[in-house]
Design a protein around this motif. Structure first.
Motif, PDB file in Angstrom:
ATOM      1  N   THR A   1       0.821  -1.187   0.000  1.00 24.17           N
ATOM      2  CA  THR A   1       0.000   0.000   0.000  1.00 24.17           C
ATOM      3  C   THR A   1       0.866   1.253   0.000  1.00 24.17           C
ATOM      4  O   THR A   1       2.086   1.168  -0.019  1.00 24.17           O
ATOM      5  N   PHE A   2       0.209   2.394   0.056  1.00 24.29           N
ATOM      6  CA  PHE A   2       0.938   3.655   0.039  1.00 24.29           C
ATOM      7  C   PHE A   2       1.940   3.740   1.194  1.00 24.29           C
ATOM      8  O   PHE A   2       3.063   4.210   1.027  1.00 24.29           O
ATOM      9  N   VAL A  93      -2.636  -4.552  -3.904  1.00 23.67           N
ATOM     10  CA  VAL A  93      -2.739  -4.691  -2.459  1.00 23.67           C
ATOM     11  C   VAL A  93      -3.198  -6.111  -2.152  1.00 23.67           C
ATOM     12  O   VAL A  93      -4.164  -6.599  -2.732  1.00 23.67           O
ATOM     13  N   GLY A  94      -2.527  -6.770  -1.234  1.00 21.22           N
ATOM     14  CA  GLY A  94      -2.927  -8.116  -0.847  1.00 21.22           C
ATOM     15  C   GLY A  94      -2.399  -9.166  -1.803  1.00 21.22           C
ATOM     16  O   GLY A  94      -1.785  -8.873  -2.816  1.00 21.22           O
ATOM     17  N   VAL A  95      -2.652 -10.422  -1.433  1.00 21.99           N
ATOM     18  CA  VAL A  95      -2.197 -11.540  -2.243  1.00 21.99           C
ATOM     19  C   VAL A  95      -3.409 -12.197  -2.894  1.00 21.99           C
ATOM     20  O   VAL A  95      -3.638 -12.058  -4.076  1.00 21.99           O
ATOM     21  N   LYS A 100      -6.488  -3.541  -6.729  1.00 22.06           N
ATOM     22  CA  LYS A 100      -5.566  -2.480  -7.111  1.00 22.06           C
ATOM     23  C   LYS A 100      -6.064  -1.133  -6.597  1.00 22.06           C
ATOM     24  O   LYS A 100      -7.248  -0.847  -6.663  1.00 22.06           O
ATOM     25  N   VAL A 101      -5.131  -0.352  -6.087  1.00 21.37           N
ATOM     26  CA  VAL A 101      -5.395   1.016  -5.677  1.00 21.37           C
ATOM     27  C   VAL A 101      -4.705   1.905  -6.707  1.00 21.37           C
ATOM     28  O   VAL A 101      -3.560   1.664  -7.073  1.00 21.37           O
ATOM     29  N   ILE A 102      -5.421   2.927  -7.170  1.00 22.91           N
ATOM     30  CA  ILE A 102      -4.908   3.752  -8.255  1.00 22.91           C
ATOM     31  C   ILE A 102      -4.904   5.229  -7.855  1.00 22.91           C
ATOM     32  O   ILE A 102      -5.951   5.767  -7.482  1.00 22.91           O
ATOM     33  N   PHE A 125      -2.463  13.222  -2.811  1.00 21.30           N
ATOM     34  CA  PHE A 125      -3.152  12.843  -4.040  1.00 21.30           C
ATOM     35  C   PHE A 125      -4.407  12.074  -3.669  1.00 21.30           C
ATOM     36  O   PHE A 125      -4.531  11.540  -2.572  1.00 21.30           O
ATOM     37  N   ARG A 126      -5.339  12.041  -4.609  1.00 18.09           N
ATOM     38  CA  ARG A 126      -6.573  11.271  -4.431  1.00 18.09           C
ATOM     39  C   ARG A 126      -6.337   9.871  -4.994  1.00 18.09           C
ATOM     40  O   ARG A 126      -5.620   9.711  -5.976  1.00 18.09           O
ATOM     41  N   TYR A 127      -6.998   8.883  -4.381  1.00 22.95           N
ATOM     42  CA  TYR A 127      -6.857   7.509  -4.846  1.00 22.95           C
ATOM     43  C   TYR A 127      -8.234   6.873  -5.003  1.00 22.95           C
ATOM     44  O   TYR A 127      -9.236   7.366  -4.472  1.00 22.95           O
TER      45      TYR A 127
END
Length: 131
Positions: A1-2, A93-95, A100-102, A125-127
């Motif tokens: 993650t971020f 993110v995760g297995v 996906k986080v964008i 930033f926005r995600y």
């Protein structure tokens, strides 16, 4: 993650990172990074509602340096942080299951804030994530 991306980067710079809800003595360090994830909206874009959830929010990182040293170091670190989160570049993110986080906006460096002993340069930033 971020947070993991910031932590990995900060280790290469020997910079401590203050994460949410974890004890951190800001007076113990001259330079450090503050990480804050702020969920803003959760919604579904389908009629059924249970087959899709959209999460949006803001990720803010602040570069903190001592007052009186100018803005050069803080700005240089901010530019490096900007390069870590290219717009529309998915982060897995995760297995299993993974999603996906964008980042959906360019990384923005705001005006710095001068405090009594620290200068703080906010970057955000926005995600969006669809699950």
């Amino acid at each position: 993650t971020f947070e993991a991306i910031i932590e990995t980067w900060a280790l290469t710079k020997n910079l401590p990172v203050s994460f949410e809800n974890i004890e951190f003595d800001t007076e113990a360090y001259n330079d450090f990074i503050v990480s804050q994830l702020s969920p803003v909206i959760t919604r579904s874009l389908t009629l059924y509602g249970a087959d899709h959830t959209e999460y949006q929010g803001i990720y803010q990182v602040s570069v903190v340096v001592p007052v009186g040293e100018g803005v050069g170091r803080a700005n240089a670190l901010a530019q490096e942080i900007k390069s870590l989160f290219p717009i529309y570049q998915p982060i897995t993110v995760g297995v299993v299951p993974s999603f996906k986080v964008i980042p959906i906006t360019p990384v923005t460096v705001m005006d710095g804030v001068t405090g009594k002993t620290k200068y703080t340069l906010p970057i955000f930033f926005r995600y969006r994530a669809d699950v």
